[in-house]
Enzyme design. Sequence first.
Site, PDB file in Angstrom:
ATOM      1  N   ARG A  91      -6.320  -5.813   2.827  1.00 31.07           N
ATOM      2  CA  ARG A  91      -5.916  -4.453   3.196  1.00 31.07           C
ATOM      3  C   ARG A  91      -6.080  -3.558   1.962  1.00 31.07           C
ATOM      4  O   ARG A  91      -5.706  -3.963   0.858  1.00 31.07           O
ATOM      5  CB  ARG A  91      -4.464  -4.421   3.706  1.00 31.07           C
ATOM      6  N   ASP A 114       3.143   3.281   0.233  1.00 27.96           N
ATOM      7  CA  ASP A 114       2.144   2.233   0.002  1.00 27.96           C
ATOM      8  C   ASP A 114       1.448   2.403  -1.334  1.00 27.96           C
ATOM      9  O   ASP A 114       0.970   1.436  -1.926  1.00 27.96           O
ATOM     10  CB  ASP A 114       1.116   2.227   1.134  1.00 27.96           C
ATOM     11  N   LYS A 117       2.634   5.322   5.873  1.00 28.15           N
ATOM     12  CA  LYS A 117       2.178   5.196   7.264  1.00 28.15           C
ATOM     13  C   LYS A 117       1.768   6.536   7.863  1.00 28.15           C
ATOM     14  O   LYS A 117       2.429   7.555   7.649  1.00 28.15           O
ATOM     15  CB  LYS A 117       3.316   4.560   8.072  1.00 28.15           C
ATOM     16  N   ALA A 159       4.184  -2.686   2.133  1.00 29.70           N
ATOM     17  CA  ALA A 159       3.576  -2.858   0.808  1.00 29.70           C
ATOM     18  C   ALA A 159       4.209  -3.972  -0.043  1.00 29.70           C
ATOM     19  O   ALA A 159       3.497  -4.890  -0.488  1.00 29.70           O
ATOM     20  CB  ALA A 159       3.593  -1.516   0.067  1.00 29.70           C
ATOM     21  N   ARG A 168       3.525  -7.378   6.870  1.00 32.08           N
ATOM     22  CA  ARG A 168       3.002  -6.045   6.536  1.00 32.08           C
ATOM     23  C   ARG A 168       4.097  -5.309   5.770  1.00 32.08           C
ATOM     24  O   ARG A 168       5.214  -5.807   5.646  1.00 32.08           O
ATOM     25  CB  ARG A 168       2.500  -5.272   7.779  1.00 32.08           C
TER      26      ARG A 168
HETATM   27  O1  MRU Z   1       0.627  -0.815   8.086  1.00 30.46           O
HETATM   28  P1  MRU Z   1       1.943  -1.249   7.511  1.00 30.46           P
HETATM   29  O2  MRU Z   1       2.945  -1.635   8.541  1.00 30.46           O
HETATM   30  O3  MRU Z   1       1.759  -2.306   6.435  1.00 30.46           O
HETATM   31  O4  MRU Z   1       2.488   0.044   6.791  1.00 30.46           O
HETATM   32  C1  MRU Z   1       3.732  -0.015   6.160  1.00 30.46           C
HETATM   33  C2  MRU Z   1       4.201   1.262   5.618  1.00 30.46           C
HETATM   34  O5  MRU Z   1       3.524   2.268   5.664  1.00 30.46           O
HETATM   35  C3  MRU Z   1       5.515   1.248   4.897  1.00 30.46           C
HETATM   36  O6  MRU Z   1       6.195   2.456   5.059  1.00 30.46           O
HETATM   37  C4  MRU Z   1       5.262   1.017   3.401  1.00 30.46           C
HETATM   38  O7  MRU Z   1       4.437  -0.104   3.206  1.00 30.46           O
HETATM   39  C5  MRU Z   1       6.508   0.849   2.641  1.00 30.46           C
HETATM   40  S1  MRU Z   1       7.297  -0.666   2.983  1.00 30.46           S
HETATM   41  C6  MRU Z   1       8.675  -0.826   2.026  1.00 30.46           C
END
Ligand code: MRU
Length: 346
Positions: A89, A237, A248, A48, A46
């Site tokens: 996703r 993201d 998030k 981005a 998980r």
């Molecule tokens: O649901 P997730 O764990 O995939 O969400 C991840 C996030 O929100 C991160 O902050 C974002 O992807 C940036 S990762 C460098």
Amino acid sequence: MSFRTIEWRDNKVVMIDQTRLPGEEIYNEYSDFKSVAEAIRGMVIRGAPAIGVAAAMGVALGACDIVADTYDSFFRQLCNVCDILAKTRPTAVNLFWAIERMKRVAEANRDKKLDMIREILKKEAICVEEEDLAICKAIGRHGATLVKDKATILTHCNAGGLATAGYGTALGVVRAAHETGKSIQVFADETRPWLQGARLTAWELMKDNIPVTLISDNMAGWFMKKGEIDLCVVGADRIAANGDTANKIGTYSVAVLARENDIPFYVAAPTSTFDLAIESGDDIPIEERHSREVTHLQGYPVAPEGIRVRNPAFDVTPARYITGIITEKGVVTGDYNRQLRRLVDK
Ligand code: MRU
């Protein structure tokens, strides 16, 4: 790095299983694209940029299994692979960015033999991974200039090595500041409901001996008010053309609290997280995840059975709360509409 998030090894994709951390450090092997899609959907991987790398590798795996006599038949089937990966996703734009990049590479090589195209796609997926690592290091270098010695940095979720090919975006800034000898520390929001902060950020920073303190999400404002936080750095993201940023769930609250307490709030992200086709955050699709993530903690119920639940996995922080966006090409502040486009063209 003391762990590997994802790698292509012997025609398989190997990923650290993030659903098992911090309890167990287990590496899963995937040899077909459908199981990679499942791994993305189930959050084995998980973050981005990391899901972008996984999608690119998934496309390369899918290409290996396609049976076709002509390029047109091959490409039709490849598009089907891409569609399945794209449905895993909805919010992180890096997923779609990586898939499009793989499709473009296939098209650009349509005159080659199919086996050659399969090989080129494999190399491209590995390149997406290697580039991401280099990009994170550049983000770290730019971001570290904003971090003073002895700073306490608040972060939300996990935008670290685990969310990228390694090193991280928000945690890339932390790592780079730490590597330059600054005596910094991190406050990690636990990040309900999936606990990326408690399970992943805490794990990877401790593993690399970077001072980290875990707090529950509702403590962030209090520590800001008491003057214990110097700056906030989070990942992203998807960043719309006007700078509105999806990240998030809970990031928006952190940004508003930071503004109230006069604390700089930075977003660290590669330019592949920009979605300049989207004018503002209002148009960013927000994933809603299963209610069980809210009603249960590590399999144990923490709410009455049958309770109605909402579980948006992301929120959007309006650009006006963002002090600056730290990218591999530099830091932009204000007038995001103009600055983000300028960065992409750079
Ligand atoms: O649901 P997730 O764990 O995939 O969400 C991840 C996030 O929100 C991160 O902050 C974002 O992807 C940036 S990762 C460098």
